[in-house]
Design a protein around this motif. Structure first.
Motif, short mmCIF file in Angstrom:
data_model
loop_
_atom_site.label_atom_id
_atom_site.label_comp_id
_atom_site.label_asym_id
_atom_site.label_seq_id
_atom_site.Cartn_x
_atom_site.Cartn_y
_atom_site.Cartn_z
N GLU A 100 0.56 -1.18 0.04
CA GLU A 100 0.03 0.30 -0.06
C GLU A 100 1.03 1.23 0.02
OE1 GLU A 100 -3.06 0.22 2.96
OE2 GLU A 100 -3.50 -1.93 2.76
N LYS A 101 0.39 2.28 -0.54
CA LYS A 101 0.91 3.68 -0.13
C LYS A 101 0.64 4.44 0.65
CE LYS A 101 2.48 3.45 -4.69
NZ LYS A 101 3.82 2.79 -4.95
N VAL A 102 1.58 5.42 1.03
CA VAL A 102 1.20 6.17 2.57
C VAL A 102 0.22 7.20 1.80
CG1 VAL A 102 2.43 7.86 3.85
CG2 VAL A 102 3.65 5.95 3.20
N ARG A 103 -0.97 7.61 2.55
CA ARG A 103 -1.78 8.43 2.35
C ARG A 103 -1.23 9.95 2.85
NH1 ARG A 103 -5.40 4.82 5.38
NH2 ARG A 103 -5.15 6.57 6.73
N SER A 104 -1.81 11.00 2.19
CA SER A 104 -1.16 12.26 2.60
C SER A 104 -1.68 12.56 3.99
CB SER A 104 -2.08 13.36 1.69
OG SER A 104 -3.20 13.37 1.84
N ASP A 105 -2.55 12.27 4.54
CA ASP A 105 -2.72 12.42 5.98
C ASP A 105 -1.89 11.52 6.80
OD1 ASP A 105 -4.25 10.07 5.28
OD2 ASP A 105 -5.22 10.16 7.02
N GLU A 106 -1.35 10.74 6.38
CA GLU A 106 -0.20 9.67 6.97
C GLU A 106 1.32 10.66 6.99
OE1 GLU A 106 -2.06 5.24 6.79
OE2 GLU A 106 -1.00 6.12 5.24
N GLN A 107 1.56 11.38 6.10
CA GLN A 107 2.79 11.96 5.98
C GLN A 107 3.07 12.94 7.37
OE1 GLN A 107 2.74 13.78 2.26
NE2 GLN A 107 3.29 11.71 1.07
N ARG A 108 4.20 12.70 7.69
CA ARG A 108 4.69 13.46 8.90
C ARG A 108 5.13 14.84 8.57
NH1 ARG A 108 7.42 9.54 13.55
NH2 ARG A 108 6.88 11.71 14.64
N PRO A 109 4.86 15.68 9.33
CA PRO A 109 5.56 17.14 9.10
C PRO A 109 6.92 16.89 9.75
CG PRO A 109 3.90 17.25 11.19
CD PRO A 109 3.93 15.95 10.29
N MET A 110 7.71 17.66 8.86
CA MET A 110 9.34 17.72 9.45
C MET A 110 9.17 18.31 10.75
SD MET A 110 12.65 19.06 7.54
CE MET A 110 12.24 18.08 6.01
N PRO A 111 10.15 17.73 11.91
CA PRO A 111 10.15 18.55 13.03
C PRO A 111 10.98 19.81 13.02
CG PRO A 111 10.87 16.20 13.40
CD PRO A 111 10.59 16.28 11.78
N GLU A 112 10.49 20.80 13.69
CA GLU A 112 10.99 22.17 13.59
C GLU A 112 12.63 21.88 13.78
OE1 GLU A 112 10.65 25.70 12.38
OE2 GLU A 112 8.86 24.58 12.54
N VAL A 113 13.14 21.07 14.59
CA VAL A 113 14.38 21.05 15.03
C VAL A 113 15.22 20.63 13.60
CG1 VAL A 113 14.69 18.65 15.84
CG2 VAL A 113 16.32 20.58 16.52
N LEU A 114 14.69 19.73 12.84
CA LEU A 114 15.32 19.36 11.44
C LEU A 114 15.47 20.53 10.55
CD1 LEU A 114 14.07 15.56 11.28
CD2 LEU A 114 16.35 16.62 12.34
N LYS A 115 14.33 21.25 10.42
CA LYS A 115 14.32 22.37 9.50
C LYS A 115 15.31 23.48 9.94
CE LYS A 115 9.14 22.31 8.94
NZ LYS A 115 7.89 22.97 9.19
N GLN A 116 15.71 23.61 11.19
CA GLN A 116 16.55 24.44 11.70
C GLN A 116 18.12 23.93 11.41
OE1 GLN A 116 16.14 24.75 15.92
NE2 GLN A 116 14.09 25.80 15.52
N ILE A 117 18.17 22.57 11.37
CA ILE A 117 19.61 21.96 11.27
C ILE A 117 19.76 22.25 9.63
CG2 ILE A 117 20.73 19.81 10.91
CD1 ILE A 117 19.49 19.17 13.65
N LEU A 118 18.75 21.94 8.80
CA LEU A 118 18.90 22.00 7.41
C LEU A 118 19.23 23.45 7.03
CD1 LEU A 118 16.07 19.80 6.00
CD2 LEU A 118 18.38 19.32 5.81
N LYS A 119 18.73 24.42 7.74
CA LYS A 119 18.90 25.85 7.40
C LYS A 119 20.47 26.15 7.84
CE LYS A 119 17.26 30.56 8.53
NZ LYS A 119 16.15 31.34 8.98
N LYS A 120 20.79 25.56 8.85
CA LYS A 120 22.31 25.78 9.23
C LYS A 120 23.36 25.13 8.21
CE LYS A 120 22.78 26.57 14.17
NZ LYS A 120 23.27 27.93 13.85
N LEU A 121 22.87 24.19 7.62
CA LEU A 121 23.54 23.32 6.61
C LEU A 121 23.31 23.79 5.38
CD1 LEU A 121 22.93 19.93 7.71
CD2 LEU A 121 24.88 20.82 7.86
N GLY A 122 22.58 24.87 5.11
CA GLY A 122 22.27 25.80 3.83
C GLY A 122 21.42 24.86 2.94
#
Length: 158
Positions: A134-156
């Motif tokens: 089966e495929k993942v439904r859109s309602d099952e997709q997890r939002p990216m944790p805020e801390v990971l967004k911050q890390i990606l920003k630090k990494l450019g």
């Protein structure tokens, strides 16, 4: 990347992961309360690693479940409370405990049909997604944790 950036990223990850541990430890304690045979696995694990590493321990528990299923005439009755607790702990499938169950339990028993058939509806759904049925439904997709967004920003990489 600089040494300072590395340290900042590691500090962010450390803070984030430390906040997850109590919930995982409580879940493991709950399993041990339901299934006393899990207690020696925990003791051996802590003796071997000097701490609780939930993903490794849950893999040991998965192997124990496989053994119990193969050794019992009625594994559904024998492990009913255990599987009910997994299903309950799964919740919405978007929490640290469901992550642990997914990567350290379901993914360790995916090729054990006698165990797979004991999974409740939520875990069986994850199993079908994991195995490509089966495929993942859109309602099952997890939002990216805020801390990971911050890390990606630090990494450019934002």
């Amino acid at each position: 990347m600089s040494e300072q950036t590395d340290k900042e990223i590691l500090d962010m990850l450390y803070t984030w992961t430390r906040s997850l541990v109590p919930e995982l430890a409580q879940f493991i304690d709950d399993l041990a309360a339901i299934e006393p045979e899990i207690r020696p696995l925990i003791a051996e694990h802590i003796r071997d690693y000097d701490e609780m590493l939930p993903t490794l321990l849950m893999g040991d528990i998965a192997r124990w479940v496989v053994r119990v299923v193969h050794e019992n005439e009625d594994p559904a009755t024998r492990l009913g409370r255990f599987f009910a607790r997994l299903e309950e702990a799964w919740g919405d499938g978007q929490n640290p405990v469901s992550d642990l169950i997914a990567v350290s339990f379901v993914e360790n028993i995916f090729d054990e049909p006698d165990v797979v058939k004991l999974l409740g509806p939520k875990l069986a759904r994850y199993y079908r997604i994991y195995t490509g049925q089966e495929k993942v439904r859109s309602d099952e997709q997890r939002p990216m944790p805020e801390v990971l967004k911050q890390i990606l920003k630090k990494l450019g990489r934002s």
